[in-house]
Design a protein around this motif. Sequence first.
Motif, PDB file in Angstrom:
ATOM      1  N   UNK A 129       0.818  -1.217   0.000  1.00  0.00           N
ATOM      2  CA  UNK A 129       0.000   0.000   0.000  1.00  0.00           C
ATOM      3  C   UNK A 129       0.851   1.265   0.000  1.00  0.00           C
ATOM      4  N   UNK A 130       2.160   1.082   0.226  1.00  0.00           N
ATOM      5  CA  UNK A 130       3.065   2.241   0.264  1.00  0.00           C
ATOM      6  C   UNK A 130       3.870   2.280  -1.025  1.00  0.00           C
ATOM      7  N   UNK A 131       4.140   3.477  -1.504  1.00  0.00           N
ATOM      8  CA  UNK A 131       4.968   3.605  -2.694  1.00  0.00           C
ATOM      9  C   UNK A 131       6.336   2.981  -2.441  1.00  0.00           C
ATOM     10  N   UNK A 132       6.695   1.999  -3.267  1.00  0.00           N
ATOM     11  CA  UNK A 132       7.964   1.312  -3.096  1.00  0.00           C
ATOM     12  C   UNK A 132       9.121   2.239  -3.492  1.00  0.00           C
ATOM     13  N   UNK A 133      10.160   2.252  -2.680  1.00  0.00           N
ATOM     14  CA  UNK A 133      11.343   3.028  -3.002  1.00  0.00           C
ATOM     15  C   UNK A 133      12.300   2.139  -3.796  1.00  0.00           C
ATOM     16  N   UNK A 134      12.758   2.621  -4.923  1.00  0.00           N
ATOM     17  CA  UNK A 134      13.669   1.849  -5.757  1.00  0.00           C
ATOM     18  C   UNK A 134      14.800   2.740  -6.219  1.00  0.00           C
ATOM     19  N   UNK A 135      15.898   2.095  -6.592  1.00  0.00           N
ATOM     20  CA  UNK A 135      16.944   2.860  -7.250  1.00  0.00           C
ATOM     21  C   UNK A 135      16.685   2.855  -8.750  1.00  0.00           C
ATOM     22  N   UNK A 136      17.612   3.441  -9.497  1.00  0.00           N
ATOM     23  CA  UNK A 136      17.388   3.598 -10.930  1.00  0.00           C
ATOM     24  C   UNK A 136      17.367   2.269 -11.672  1.00  0.00           C
ATOM     25  N   UNK A 137      17.942   1.238 -11.069  1.00  0.00           N
ATOM     26  CA  UNK A 137      17.979  -0.072 -11.703  1.00  0.00           C
ATOM     27  C   UNK A 137      16.768  -0.908 -11.329  1.00  0.00           C
ATOM     28  N   UNK A 138      15.830  -0.337 -10.602  1.00  0.00           N
ATOM     29  CA  UNK A 138      14.603  -1.040 -10.263  1.00  0.00           C
ATOM     30  C   UNK A 138      14.699  -1.919  -9.037  1.00  0.00           C
ATOM     31  N   UNK A 139      15.837  -1.892  -8.324  1.00  0.00           N
ATOM     32  CA  UNK A 139      15.964  -2.706  -7.124  1.00  0.00           C
ATOM     33  C   UNK A 139      15.259  -2.015  -5.958  1.00  0.00           C
ATOM     34  N   UNK A 140      14.547  -2.796  -5.182  1.00  0.00           N
ATOM     35  CA  UNK A 140      13.812  -2.228  -4.052  1.00  0.00           C
ATOM     36  C   UNK A 140      14.767  -1.854  -2.926  1.00  0.00           C
ATOM     37  N   UNK A 141      14.475  -0.727  -2.307  1.00  0.00           N
ATOM     38  CA  UNK A 141      15.208  -0.285  -1.125  1.00  0.00           C
ATOM     39  C   UNK A 141      14.243  -0.312   0.046  1.00  0.00           C
ATOM     40  N   UNK A 142      14.655  -0.953   1.132  1.00  0.00           N
ATOM     41  CA  UNK A 142      13.786  -1.114   2.291  1.00  0.00           C
ATOM     42  C   UNK A 142      14.370  -0.322   3.461  1.00  0.00           C
ATOM     43  N   UNK A 143      13.877   0.885   3.733  1.00  0.00           N
ATOM     44  CA  UNK A 143      14.420   1.693   4.838  1.00  0.00           C
ATOM     45  C   UNK A 143      14.098   1.056   6.195  1.00  0.00           C
ATOM     46  N   UNK A 144      15.070   1.070   7.100  1.00  0.00           N
ATOM     47  CA  UNK A 144      14.846   0.495   8.429  1.00  0.00           C
ATOM     48  C   UNK A 144      15.178   1.479   9.550  1.00  0.00           C
ATOM     49  N   UNK A 145      15.757   2.647   9.208  1.00  0.00           N
ATOM     50  CA  UNK A 145      16.129   3.597  10.268  1.00  0.00           C
ATOM     51  C   UNK A 145      16.223   4.994   9.667  1.00  0.00           C
ATOM     52  N   UNK A 146      15.726   5.993  10.444  1.00  0.00           N
ATOM     53  CA  UNK A 146      15.881   7.393  10.042  1.00  0.00           C
ATOM     54  C   UNK A 146      15.913   8.236  11.310  1.00  0.00           C
ATOM     55  N   UNK A 147      16.870   9.160  11.361  1.00  0.00           N
ATOM     56  CA  UNK A 147      16.969  10.037  12.538  1.00  0.00           C
ATOM     57  C   UNK A 147      17.358  11.441  12.113  1.00  0.00           C
ATOM     58  N   UNK A 148      16.942  12.406  12.922  1.00  0.00           N
ATOM     59  CA  UNK A 148      17.334  13.799  12.770  1.00  0.00           C
ATOM     60  C   UNK A 148      17.751  14.325  14.135  1.00  0.00           C
ATOM     61  N   UNK A 149      18.800  15.132  14.150  1.00  0.00           N
ATOM     62  CA  UNK A 149      19.312  15.662  15.406  1.00  0.00           C
ATOM     63  C   UNK A 149      19.727  17.109  15.233  1.00  0.00           C
ATOM     64  N   UNK A 150      19.282  17.959  16.149  1.00  0.00           N
ATOM     65  CA  UNK A 150      19.759  19.336  16.250  1.00  0.00           C
ATOM     66  C   UNK A 150      20.604  19.432  17.511  1.00  0.00           C
ATOM     67  N   UNK A 151      21.824  19.954  17.376  1.00  0.00           N
ATOM     68  CA  UNK A 151      22.722  19.948  18.538  1.00  0.00           C
ATOM     69  C   UNK A 151      23.693  21.106  18.477  1.00  0.00           C
ATOM     70  N   UNK A 152      24.324  21.342  19.598  1.00  0.00           N
ATOM     71  CA  UNK A 152      25.457  22.267  19.682  1.00  0.00           C
ATOM     72  C   UNK A 152      26.709  21.447  19.950  1.00  0.00           C
ATOM     73  N   UNK A 153      27.744  21.715  19.167  1.00  0.00           N
ATOM     74  CA  UNK A 153      28.979  20.947  19.263  1.00  0.00           C
ATOM     75  C   UNK A 153      30.096  21.874  19.745  1.00  0.00           C
ATOM     76  N   UNK A 154      30.853  21.399  20.746  1.00  0.00           N
ATOM     77  CA  UNK A 154      31.929  22.182  21.343  1.00  0.00           C
ATOM     78  C   UNK A 154      33.246  21.419  21.232  1.00  0.00           C
ATOM     79  N   UNK A 155      34.323  22.163  20.944  1.00  0.00           N
ATOM     80  CA  UNK A 155      35.640  21.541  20.784  1.00  0.00           C
ATOM     81  C   UNK A 155      36.692  22.431  21.433  1.00  0.00           C
TER      82      UNK A 155
END
Length: 825
Positions: free
Chosen positions: A170-196
Amino acid sequence: MTRNYLILFLLLFSSQSFAQYMVKGKVTDSSTGDPIPFASVLLKGTSVGISTDFEGNYSIKARTLTDSIMVSYLGYISAVKALQKDTEQTINFQLKPSDFEMETFVFTAGENPAFEIIRQAVGRKKDFDKRELKAYQTKNYTKIEIDIDHVSEDFSNRKSVQKITAILDSIKQLTNDEGEKILPVFFSETLSKFYFRTNPELRKEVVEKSKVTGVGITDGSTTSQITGSAFQEYNFYKNWLSIVGKEFVSPIADGWKQFYDYDLVDSVLVGNDSCYLLKVYPLREQDLAFTGTIWINKETYGLKQVDLTIPKEANLNFIERIKIQQEMVPTSAGPLIPSKTRVQIKIGQITPKTAGLLAKFYTSADSIQVGEPRPTSFFNQSVILMPDFDEASEEFWKDNRQDILTQEEIAVLKMVDTLKRIPIIRFYSEGLKFFGTGYLPIGKVDIGPWPGFFNYNDIEGVRLGMGFRTNIKFSNKWALSGYAGYGFKDTELKYTAKVTRILDRTHWTSVSLYTQKEIDQVGLEISSLEGNSVFLAASRFGTLRRPYFSRKHQIDFQREFFKGFLMYSDLTYMNFGPLYNFYYLEKGTGDYKSTFETTEAKIGLRYGRDEMILINDNQRESLGPLRWPIFDLSYAKGMDWLGGDISYSKLNFYIYQRLNVGMFGVSRYEFDAGKVFGEVPYPVLKNHLGNETFFYTSAAFNTMNFNEFASDQYASLRYRHYFEGFLLNKVPLLKKLKWRAVANANILFGSVSDKNRANAPTTDPMGSPLETFGRLDPRKPYVELGYGIENIFKFLRVDFFHRMTYLDNPGAKPFAVKISGQIIL
């Protein structure tokens, strides 16, 4: 009137004569969908063109159009598309990766002109290396995506996989240009302050907001600590870059000529800077080196941007490609800081019946500030999560992302959210975590560890057991754990129980109460082998060596006062009940005794200047040091009161360090020295760990027998070196196998005082012989040397050890072969 017509005519003529056409679009990688920055876009047959920006976008304005537009870039197959005569049009490209083949360049006379450019860039590294700054801070946005790709037909035809794909129809399948299916299993976003800060070199990331969705992810707080920018640092001004635990040589390393060849391609304009464009090639395809393109500022010789790949020919396992794209901006003080970094790690199929994996990391930095360093105490904790880090609306993310999500990324989020709700996916992901961690989460409690469920040995016969521990869902201040096991031969119940109160999570402070009734072995105590699970399991099956019942009660306390400096202490009561023929002579009376009790108070200090620490659930875990050694100093006092029978003192000093020795590989060493003061039974001495199993372990002397030596003063050095591909990459018949050489050197000095020798009788009260302990000659060290091959069939390691001293000892083995399984990249 005529004049007005003339003006109108001139305006119309002018607008037609200078009418501009605009062609814009985006260039992406057909196999990953990711942007291709720095690609060359050209109106075919003309010199009108431009390079794509970091997001793969381009926009060309021209007075006239040709019939087609062409895109080309190193490592990809060039593409051409037809143009219409429209004033404005959008033409997108998906380029297919090509197999990189090193070209042959012939220079008619003199030195390769690229060499002088690289020589100048290397000579001015200190002007642009961000480590020359006293301190800086940035505001970062990081996103990570992990996909399953290269899904084989055999893998797709599995019943379990078909159940998943059926739900995803029921979901639009994600594929690369060669028609192979890509199955996402993880996604994250982070906003942070970095100090060095530079001296000492310290890092800190404050995660302000984080959004994590993934298959099998149950604890967002732990995951959010490792999905920020602190773990996405790539500084090409270092000679060696650490990526996936390996050391890769930079194209502008001090010893560049030993690893690379270069081709000066062109002089191009990047933004407002005129740059040299150079292609980079490794001299040996198996080396851990990069291929690709770098841009060097013509005026300053600073790096402007890089697009580099580690190809599949490199001596790595499973990894088909690592790609790093980066653009840099100058700070107010001069040194450069990456403003945008994109990394792709493509892991191939382990077997033809499995799938591959694709990991994508993107970090952008803005609000760069250079100033005076913050105090060392500010860096006490490497990663800090703000209290409301996981509380942000979608509107907040839309307003605060430094880069908007693409349509493909929005589809990825939807698919991951669906996948993690599928029962069979949850079953497999929980199963993998159970196998890896030993525990199965069930609500607020984790059940395990599974290695303790079943055991068999000569004392207990068949042993069954079960344990638990609470997790952070139960409490972030209290941690409870317990285990019970029963042996059907000795009909004894064994147990452990522990309760911990976490007083401070910033300056990690905790106090614990612990009780135990368990079977241990002299020199093979469970508490000292917890990090060597295979060796521990092997040593507890079959015949136990000098087993004893240990009844223990303990209270311990620890606190981190400042970054890397931890103080720990404990008070322990222990009863030693031997299950083998053991006696010692009691001090003062000379009577034979077989059991004893100790009451021991210990205090210790641990310092790791740049040790990376994560708070995983309710546990403090080390990721090891970056550069500096870890020091540990402890003092223990055994008291012949509060239930103790023996008075003694123990002093111990330990150092561990990982050394990068450049082209020669990586070394690790452990130095351990100590002294026991007082007259004690030999189980209280330092019983040096031998290894009679078939398995290799770095914690033991691998040609020494169990309980062969004990000391009351000692010093040892265990040195391990991993050559990576340094030696075998140069052997024609072996380099294709990707084998890697390893080496070991273990040295031990030790001795036992006359008093401690005297209180260890050789016979029991009935005159029967007793097992005693071996003694080292203080003038003669125990020495073993080893060499071996790792990465055999990608999983196997074989080590060969030669025992150099004490060859006349009973049962001494001058030569030993040890094997071990490993999954290394």
